[in-house]
Each structure stands twice: as C-alpha cells, then as structure tokens.
Design a protein around this motif. Structure first.
Motif, PDB file in Angstrom:
ATOM      1  N   SER A  77       0.833  -1.209   0.000  1.00  0.00           N
ATOM      2  CA  SER A  77       0.000   0.000   0.000  1.00  0.00           C
ATOM      3  C   SER A  77       0.865   1.257   0.000  1.00  0.00           C
ATOM      4  O   SER A  77       0.555   2.235  -0.698  1.00  0.00           O
ATOM      5  CB  SER A  77      -0.921   0.005   1.217  1.00  0.00           C
ATOM      6  N   SER A  78       1.947   1.236   0.761  1.00  0.00           N
ATOM      7  CA  SER A  78       2.858   2.386   0.801  1.00  0.00           C
ATOM      8  C   SER A  78       3.467   2.643  -0.568  1.00  0.00           C
ATOM      9  O   SER A  78       3.572   3.795  -1.010  1.00  0.00           O
ATOM     10  CB  SER A  78       3.969   2.153   1.825  1.00  0.00           C
ATOM     11  N   GLN A  79       3.864   1.578  -1.253  1.00  0.00           N
ATOM     12  CA  GLN A  79       4.421   1.723  -2.597  1.00  0.00           C
ATOM     13  C   GLN A  79       3.390   2.330  -3.545  1.00  0.00           C
ATOM     14  O   GLN A  79       3.706   3.205  -4.359  1.00  0.00           O
ATOM     15  CB  GLN A  79       4.875   0.362  -3.133  1.00  0.00           C
ATOM     16  N   TYR A  80       2.153   1.897  -3.429  1.00  0.00           N
ATOM     17  CA  TYR A  80       1.082   2.413  -4.280  1.00  0.00           C
ATOM     18  C   TYR A  80       0.875   3.907  -4.034  1.00  0.00           C
ATOM     19  O   TYR A  80       0.754   4.686  -4.983  1.00  0.00           O
ATOM     20  CB  TYR A  80      -0.201   1.625  -4.020  1.00  0.00           C
ATOM     21  N   PHE A  81       0.837   4.320  -2.777  1.00  0.00           N
ATOM     22  CA  PHE A  81       0.670   5.738  -2.452  1.00  0.00           C
ATOM     23  C   PHE A  81       1.825   6.562  -3.028  1.00  0.00           C
ATOM     24  O   PHE A  81       1.610   7.653  -3.537  1.00  0.00           O
ATOM     25  CB  PHE A  81       0.584   5.931  -0.936  1.00  0.00           C
ATOM     26  N   ARG A  82       3.054   6.035  -2.939  1.00  0.00           N
ATOM     27  CA  ARG A  82       4.211   6.751  -3.498  1.00  0.00           C
ATOM     28  C   ARG A  82       4.082   6.892  -5.012  1.00  0.00           C
ATOM     29  O   ARG A  82       4.356   7.945  -5.577  1.00  0.00           O
ATOM     30  CB  ARG A  82       5.512   6.036  -3.137  1.00  0.00           C
ATOM     31  N   ARG A  83       3.669   5.818  -5.690  1.00  0.00           N
ATOM     32  CA  ARG A  83       3.504   5.875  -7.151  1.00  0.00           C
ATOM     33  C   ARG A  83       2.450   6.908  -7.549  1.00  0.00           C
ATOM     34  O   ARG A  83       2.582   7.557  -8.585  1.00  0.00           O
ATOM     35  CB  ARG A  83       3.106   4.501  -7.702  1.00  0.00           C
ATOM     36  N   LEU A  84       1.430   7.064  -6.733  1.00  0.00           N
ATOM     37  CA  LEU A  84       0.398   8.058  -7.028  1.00  0.00           C
ATOM     38  C   LEU A  84       0.882   9.479  -6.770  1.00  0.00           C
ATOM     39  O   LEU A  84       0.252  10.432  -7.211  1.00  0.00           O
ATOM     40  CB  LEU A  84      -0.856   7.796  -6.179  1.00  0.00           C
ATOM     41  N   GLY A  85       1.977   9.610  -6.037  1.00  0.00           N
ATOM     42  CA  GLY A  85       2.515  10.933  -5.726  1.00  0.00           C
ATOM     43  C   GLY A  85       1.699  11.683  -4.683  1.00  0.00           C
ATOM     44  O   GLY A  85       1.677  12.911  -4.679  1.00  0.00           O
ATOM     45  N   LEU A  86       1.019  10.944  -3.821  1.00  0.00           N
ATOM     46  CA  LEU A  86       0.206  11.586  -2.780  1.00  0.00           C
ATOM     47  C   LEU A  86       1.100  12.328  -1.789  1.00  0.00           C
ATOM     48  O   LEU A  86       2.218  11.888  -1.509  1.00  0.00           O
ATOM     49  CB  LEU A  86      -0.647  10.540  -2.061  1.00  0.00           C
ATOM     50  N   PRO A  87       0.619  13.431  -1.244  1.00  0.00           N
ATOM     51  CA  PRO A  87       1.442  14.249  -0.348  1.00  0.00           C
ATOM     52  C   PRO A  87       1.495  13.733   1.095  1.00  0.00           C
ATOM     53  O   PRO A  87       1.912  14.441   1.984  1.00  0.00           O
ATOM     54  CB  PRO A  87       0.760  15.619  -0.418  1.00  0.00           C
ATOM     55  N   PHE A  88       1.054  12.497   1.309  1.00  0.00           N
ATOM     56  CA  PHE A  88       1.079  11.901   2.645  1.00  0.00           C
ATOM     57  C   PHE A  88       1.313  10.405   2.494  1.00  0.00           C
ATOM     58  O   PHE A  88       1.178   9.848   1.408  1.00  0.00           O
ATOM     59  CB  PHE A  88      -0.225  12.177   3.402  1.00  0.00           C
ATOM     60  N   LYS A  89       1.671   9.791   3.603  1.00  0.00           N
ATOM     61  CA  LYS A  89       1.923   8.348   3.612  1.00  0.00           C
ATOM     62  C   LYS A  89       0.676   7.621   4.100  1.00  0.00           C
ATOM     63  O   LYS A  89      -0.135   8.182   4.841  1.00  0.00           O
ATOM     64  CB  LYS A  89       3.100   8.031   4.530  1.00  0.00           C
TER      65      LYS A  89
END
Length: 80
Positions: free
Chosen positions: A13-25
């Motif tokens: 899930s963390s990797q997915y959030f990073r790929r989306l470029g979200l401004p939070f973890k």
C-alpha cells in the motif's frame, strides 16, 4: 497459498501511495484514524484492537500524534 502478512500489505500500500505521488503516507491515515477515535471518546482498548495492536502501542505511538489543540478541544468537549 500463504496469506500475506500485515506488513506485506502495508508495504504494498505504501508503494502504491508513493507511485500516485500523494502528499502523505498511508500510515499517516492510520495515525489520524487512531487520533480521531481518541478524540471521539472511543475506549482506547477498543481502538487498539480495531487497529490490530496492543493498548501499549496505541498509547505510546498513536496518541503521540495528537497535538495540544486537539487534546484541549477533547477536554473542553467532555466538560460541556
């Protein structure tokens, strides 16, 4: 087939959030949820259980993220 561990789900899930470029973890959401449960007066043991960790972890880690303003607001709300 072996079930994935909680940490494996968290990592994916963390990797997915990073790929989306979200401004939070993703774990920021978890910390915020724990804080909101505390502010809403949910029993800490129930809140801890709902997040799959011990009451000690809930108290030591997650409640650390509550700021002074949040704590003050919760206290004043209980006084009303």
């Amino acid at each position: 087939m072996k079930a994935a561990s909680h940490s494996a789900y968290g990592n994916k899930s963390s990797q997915y959030f990073r790929r989306l470029g979200l401004p939070f973890k993703i774990y920021d959401l978890r910390h915020a949820h724990a804080g909101r449960m505390a502010l809403k007066g949910i029993d800490p043991a129930i809140a801890a259980r709902s997040q799959g960790h011990s009451l000690k972890v809930h108290s030591d880690i997650y409640l650390h993220y509550l700021g002074a303003d949040q704590l003050r607001s919760a206290f004043l709300e209980k006084l009303r």
